[in-house]
Design a protein around this motif. Structure first.
Motif, PDB file in Angstrom:
ATOM      1  N   LEU A  39      65.600  43.773  37.935  1.00  0.00           N
ATOM      2  CA  LEU A  39      66.933  44.287  37.626  1.00  0.00           C
ATOM      3  C   LEU A  39      67.162  44.411  36.120  1.00  0.00           C
ATOM      4  CD1 LEU A  39      69.049  42.335  40.285  1.00  0.00           C
ATOM      5  CD2 LEU A  39      68.307  44.731  40.370  1.00  0.00           C
ATOM      6  N   TYR A  97      72.404  46.741  43.314  1.00  0.00           N
ATOM      7  CA  TYR A  97      72.411  46.654  41.850  1.00  0.00           C
ATOM      8  C   TYR A  97      71.242  47.412  41.226  1.00  0.00           C
ATOM      9  CZ  TYR A  97      75.695  42.868  42.829  1.00  0.00           C
ATOM     10  OH  TYR A  97      76.757  42.133  43.276  1.00  0.00           O
ATOM     11  N   GLY A  98      70.123  47.460  41.921  1.00  0.00           N
ATOM     12  CA  GLY A  98      68.938  48.088  41.341  1.00  0.00           C
ATOM     13  C   GLY A  98      68.887  49.589  41.498  1.00  0.00           C
ATOM     14  N   VAL A 147      74.002  40.578  35.450  1.00  0.00           N
ATOM     15  CA  VAL A 147      73.508  40.045  36.721  1.00  0.00           C
ATOM     16  C   VAL A 147      73.229  38.560  36.526  1.00  0.00           C
ATOM     17  CG1 VAL A 147      71.699  40.147  38.465  1.00  0.00           C
ATOM     18  CG2 VAL A 147      72.513  42.260  37.403  1.00  0.00           C
ATOM     19  N   HIS A 189      70.058  46.356  34.018  1.00  0.00           N
ATOM     20  CA  HIS A 189      71.167  45.460  33.751  1.00  0.00           C
ATOM     21  C   HIS A 189      70.770  44.373  32.758  1.00  0.00           C
ATOM     22  CE1 HIS A 189      73.315  47.320  37.052  1.00  0.00           C
ATOM     23  NE2 HIS A 189      72.287  47.081  37.855  1.00  0.00           N
ATOM     24  N   ALA A 214      64.697  38.653  40.920  1.00  0.00           N
ATOM     25  CA  ALA A 214      65.754  39.300  40.138  1.00  0.00           C
ATOM     26  C   ALA A 214      65.223  39.990  38.896  1.00  0.00           C
ATOM     27  CB  ALA A 214      66.808  38.269  39.738  1.00  0.00           C
ATOM     28  N   LEU A 253      69.362  43.669  45.705  1.00  0.00           N
ATOM     29  CA  LEU A 253      68.366  44.422  44.941  1.00  0.00           C
ATOM     30  C   LEU A 253      68.610  45.919  45.066  1.00  0.00           C
ATOM     31  CD1 LEU A 253      65.193  42.312  45.806  1.00  0.00           C
ATOM     32  CD2 LEU A 253      66.590  42.221  43.733  1.00  0.00           C
TER      33      LEU A 253
END
Length: 356
Positions: free
Chosen positions: A295, A265-266, A275, A299, A292, A262
């Motif tokens: 995100l 990628y976040g 993702v 993404h 998720a 998290l």
């Protein structure tokens, strides 16, 4: 040294008798650095990992054979990795001027839309490979190894076995890591080498075995996963983010989707990635999807089915283990990685969104 054990690419496992310790210990020798130990040799050991009981590195490490030192290195290559440590190694970088690949990497400016799967843990690499090659048999997959865990690629027995089985086309060690089929200075040239030298259709980027975390939001080696997304995007690749998922980790911050994923990628990955969220059953699957969901602000979040992936994972020629848990103890961890591989394989050869 009392006995020779297993060996794999670049590594010899040995048994060593210790002064004042009847049990002795197991040790690993990187033969390219220290030479090849023989029964009866005196060995100088570093026992730090053994003393700490590290799950991925509970070996003593051979520092030297003091009575039979290896010859001084004569090249080729002038890249120094593990720099300014007693075990620093000089290697030939694919991107350095003396390399036969220098001209290719000097002129390369992208990876031609190659899917790049990023993962926090080394244990995800075989699972990603299983998902990708199940969907597209014969796919050429390269592993780009970051330096957040083990520095020598030789430490990974699973990588050596996957190569021997013909499932993995090659290993590129980047940054301070070394011992791959190709050496490069950065993850960027590592991805370029994977594409233009190894001819990879797909690349997996993850750290070597071992993982450093501190229980703080930013203090973990997996932050490099987010930077790898950025590198893949800068080079016109197709970043595919594999989530670190666990149904067996007792720590709340790692249960379901790990905070490592998290955060990486976040908050760290500035470029857009696919993702992959595995479609796991029941309440746990719902938890993963809910964790998720944020995100989506940065993404493209995609749900990917996991039907048939357990069979692909069981068919691998290597033992699967993540944080000490095997496939049956933490199936979600491996299914999440395999789902990312499955999705990435479907992108091979497809034009990137927005491409002319």
């Amino acid at each position: 040294m009392t006995e020779v054990g297993r060996s794999w690419s670049g590594v010899l496992e040995i048994d060593v008798a210790l002064a004042g310790d009847e049990a002795g210990c197991r040790a690993l020798a990187y033969t390219a650095l220290v030479g090849e130990p023989r029964v009866g040799d005196r060995v100088l050991l570093n026992t730090t990992a053994l003393a700490m009981g590290l799950g991925t590195g509970g070996y003593a490490m051979v520092v030297a054979l003091p009575d039979r030192l290896p010859p001084d290195p004569t090249g080729p290559g002038h890249l120094v990795k593990a720099r300014y440590t007693p075990m620093q190694a000089t290697v030939l970088g694919a991107d350095e001027q003396d390399s036969p690949h220098h001209a290719v990497l000097r002129d390369a400016d992208g990876v031609d839309g190659m899917p790049v799967v990023t993962a926090d843990l080394h244990s995800a690499v075989p699972a990603i490979l299983a998902g990708a090659t199940q969907r597209v048999p014969g796919l050429r997959v390269a592993y780009v190894m970051l330096d957040g865990g083990a520095l020598p690629a030789w430490f990974s027995r699973s990588t050596a076995e996957l190569r021997s089985a013909g499932l993995l086309s090659g290993v590129v060690t980047v940054g301070q890591s070394f011992g791959g089929d190709l050496e490069t200075v950065t993850v960027h040239t590592g991805l370029l080498a994977a594409r233009h030298v190894l001819g990879a259709d797909l690349a997996i980027v993850a750290q070597g075995p071992g993982n450093l975390g501190t229980g703080t939001p930013w203090g973990f080696s997996g932050v490099a996963t987010g930077e790898a997304v950025n590198a893949a995007a800068v080079l016109n690749g197709r970043p595919v983010a594999s989530l670190r998922v666990s149904e067996g980790d007792a720590r709340e911050r790692h249960l379901g989707v790990s905070h490592h994923s998290l955060t990486a990628y976040g908050r760290i990955a500035l470029a857009r990635a696919d993702v992959v969220v595995p479609l796991l059953p029941g309440d746990f699957g719902a938890r993963v999807r809910a964790q998720a969901a944020p995100l989506t602000q940065r993404h493209t979040v995609l749900e990917v089915g996991v039907e048939g992936l357990m069979e692909a994972l069981r068919a691998l020629p290597v033992r699967l283990s993540t944080m000490g848990r095997g496939l049956d103890a933490d199936a979600a961890a491996f299914l999440a990685a395999a789902a990312a591989g499955r999705h990435a394989a479907g992108l091979v050869g497809r034009p990137r969104r927005g491409a002319p």
